[in-house]
Design an enzyme around this catalytic site. Sequence first.
Site, PDB file in Angstrom:
ATOM      1  N   CYS A   1       0.787  -1.126   0.011  1.00  0.00           N
ATOM      2  CA  CYS A   1      -0.034  -0.096  -0.106  1.00  0.00           C
ATOM      3  C   CYS A   1       0.785   1.291  -0.074  1.00  0.00           C
ATOM      4  CB  CYS A   1      -0.857   0.086   1.059  1.00  0.00           C
ATOM      5  SG  CYS A   1       0.080  -0.145   2.741  1.00  0.00           S
TER       6      CYS A   1
ATOM      7  N   ASP B   1       2.417   2.657   2.499  1.00  0.00           N
ATOM      8  CA  ASP B   1       2.387   3.093   3.852  1.00  0.00           C
ATOM      9  C   ASP B   1       3.650   2.962   4.611  1.00  0.00           C
ATOM     10  OD1 ASP B   1      -0.036   3.859   3.417  1.00  0.00           O
ATOM     11  OD2 ASP B   1      -1.009   2.346   4.452  1.00  0.00           O
TER      12      ASP B   1
ATOM     13  N   CYS C   1      -2.701   3.091   7.554  1.00  0.00           N
ATOM     14  CA  CYS C   1      -4.061   3.073   7.736  1.00  0.00           C
ATOM     15  C   CYS C   1      -4.242   2.759   9.003  1.00  0.00           C
ATOM     16  CB  CYS C   1      -4.589   1.912   6.729  1.00  0.00           C
ATOM     17  SG  CYS C   1      -4.003   0.339   7.273  1.00  0.00           S
TER      18      CYS C   1
ATOM     19  N   CYS D   1      -1.477  -5.126   7.046  1.00  0.00           N
ATOM     20  CA  CYS D   1      -0.867  -4.173   7.824  1.00  0.00           C
ATOM     21  C   CYS D   1      -0.235  -4.299   9.235  1.00  0.00           C
ATOM     22  CB  CYS D   1      -2.167  -2.970   8.118  1.00  0.00           C
ATOM     23  SG  CYS D   1      -3.359  -3.061   6.538  1.00  0.00           S
TER      24      CYS D   1
HETATM   25 FE1  FES Z   1      -1.442   0.324   4.092  1.00  0.00          FE
HETATM   26 FE2  FES Z   1      -2.782  -0.904   6.043  1.00  0.00          FE
HETATM   27  S1  FES Z   1      -3.140  -0.336   4.020  1.00  0.00           S
HETATM   28  S2  FES Z   1      -0.931  -0.455   6.069  1.00  0.00           S
END
Ligand code: FES
Length: 143
Positions: A34, A36, A59, A103
């Site tokens: 993602c 992140d 997230c 995640c």
């Molecule tokens: Fe990126 Fe959860 S969608 S860490």
Amino acid sequence: MIYSEKVMDHFANPRNVGEIPDADGVGEVGNAKCGDIMKMYLKIDNGIITDVKFKTFGCGAAVATSSMATELIKGKPIDEALKLTNKAVIEALDGLPAAKLHCSVLAEQAMKAAIADYYRRNGVDPTPIVGEFSTDCQACKID
Ligand code: FES
């Protein structure tokens, strides 16, 4: 409700958010799925994790799992913290939806990266202690 009460609580009131300016180890990892990112800071005294803080551009599930992971490793010896798996963190949160399992890997990897950083700063090769880990979770076996 797809998230457990515990997940919602840790998302709404995350524990141990922030930075430790004089941290003894800092780990930063990115989630390949993602994009992140997560940064974890550790204070380590005599092999004990005396303080831990995290920051994430992640997230809600990443926030909740990191919050729980920091609670679980605070005050623990390094070797016990290294045994903490993302599965144990998920269990402590009463589960996560399948699509959000990846995640939870961010917290585990960031903690390992921070512990490895601590050993490197002290002139110790972290690989035999921390093991092989990826700083992006492409290697993550959870899908
Ligand atoms: Fe990126 Fe959860 S969608 S860490």
